[in-house]
Design an enzyme around this catalytic site. Structure first.
Site, short mmCIF file in Angstrom:
data_model
loop_
_atom_site.label_atom_id
_atom_site.label_comp_id
_atom_site.label_asym_id
_atom_site.label_seq_id
_atom_site.Cartn_x
_atom_site.Cartn_y
_atom_site.Cartn_z
CB THR A 15 31.74 53.30 32.35
OG1 THR A 15 31.93 51.88 32.45
CG2 THR A 15 33.02 54.01 32.72
CG ASP A 58 36.05 39.01 47.16
OD1 ASP A 58 37.01 39.01 47.96
OD2 ASP A 58 35.84 39.93 46.36
CG HIS A 59 32.02 34.23 45.22
ND1 HIS A 59 31.26 35.32 45.56
CD2 HIS A 59 32.07 34.21 43.88
CE1 HIS A 59 30.87 35.93 44.46
NE2 HIS A 59 31.35 35.28 43.43
CG ASN A 77 37.87 37.74 43.92
OD1 ASN A 77 37.33 37.34 44.94
ND2 ASN A 77 37.64 38.94 43.43
CG HIS A 99 31.02 33.04 40.20
ND1 HIS A 99 30.11 33.41 41.15
CD2 HIS A 99 30.45 32.04 39.50
CE1 HIS A 99 29.03 32.68 41.03
NE2 HIS A 99 29.20 31.83 40.03
CG HIS A 114 33.37 40.65 36.32
ND1 HIS A 114 33.23 40.89 37.67
CD2 HIS A 114 32.14 40.37 35.87
CE1 HIS A 114 31.96 40.78 38.01
NE2 HIS A 114 31.28 40.44 36.94
#
Ligand code: PXP
Length: 250
Positions: free
Chosen positions: A108, A10-11, A8, A221, A198
């Site tokens: 949730t 994104d950062h 990922n 991350h 995550h």
């Protein structure tokens, strides 16, 4: 098959936007999303993940299009279940679309997508994405009712939310591992491909090795963080080497 790594990035966009959000036409925008994706590939990434948010706070539409066009790896688009984002996904045609919650009412208590509470809205979206040739994943807690609801909706995959696993220690951490084990086994028994993601990093990844049936980990991350010091390519290679210890059947 060995455990796959979805990177990922994104950062990388988070950092670029910190400087250039107000000046998107600056002569040079850095860090480069494309370079990040190519470095991740060089380090051994099996797929690239980008999350184009409704507010475009990090990844922009053109970032996703560039990675789709220029990077020869499967692309996983994370998106909220909104008509605009679904239309964008159907146009982009990533290999995988992972529906993630962006609004309080879709979440949730633990932070995964509330599939049970959003069945009808999800049914329509899943059918649209699949009709566009995109395999669909749902980012959910390792909760039996959510996993069953996902399977009933006919998605190809689920991604188990490892956020609680990553934030806990001691008994709570152990019981979250047990929940992930049961969730991965239950999902697999229902014919789902089970991924996880995550908050995973080099320290806690070993604790996931007792969770059988996982196909892919989505990690962001820690890779971008380690990348600051050793380079993204090396950070991805380091993670791949750690993941090679995951026990797989074949
Ligand atoms: N999976 C999903 C669905 C995500 O939204 C994210 C980013 O938060 C990740 C995996 C990667 O998490 P992290 O950046 O903590 O590795």
């Amino acid at each position: 098959m060995s455990l796959l790594l979805g990177v990922n990035i994104d950062h990388v966009a988070t950092l670029r936007q910190a400087r250039y959000a107000m000046n998107p036409d600056a002569p040079i925008l850095e860090p480069s999303i494309l370079e990040a994706a190519l470095e991740a590939k060089a380090g051994g990434a099996d797929s690239i993940t980008v999350h184009v948010r409704e507010d475009r706070r990090h990844m922009q539409d053109d970032d996703a299009r560039l990675v789709r066009r220029e990077v020869d790896l499967p692309l996983n688009l994370e998106l909220a279940n909104t008509p605009e984002m679904v239309a964008f996904a159907c146009d982009l045609k990533p290999d995988f679309a992972c529906l993630v919650p962006e609004k309080r009412e879709e979440i949730t208590t633990e932070g995964g997508l509330d599939v049970v509470g959003n069945l009808e809205a999800l049914r329509k979206t899943i059918s649209e994405l699949q009709s566009a040739g995109i395999q669909v994943s749902l980012f959910i807690d390792p909760d039996e009712s959510q996993i069953k609801a996902a399977a009933n909706l006919g998605v190809e995959m689920i991604e188990l939310h490892t956020g609680t696993f990553a934030l806990t220690i001691g008994k709570e951490h152990e019981s979250e591992i047990t929940r992930l084990q049961s969730g991965a086994e239950f999902g697999t028994s229902l014919g789902l491909r089970v991924n996880a993601g995550h908050g995973i990093h080099l320290e806690n990844i070993k604790d996931l090795f007792s969770v059988k049936n996982l196909k892919e980990l989505n990690i962001g991350h820690t890779l971008v963080s380690r990348g600051i010091f050793i380079g993204l390519r090396a950070a991805v290679a380091e993670m791949k080497a750690a993941m090679a210890q995951y026990p797989t059947k074949s």
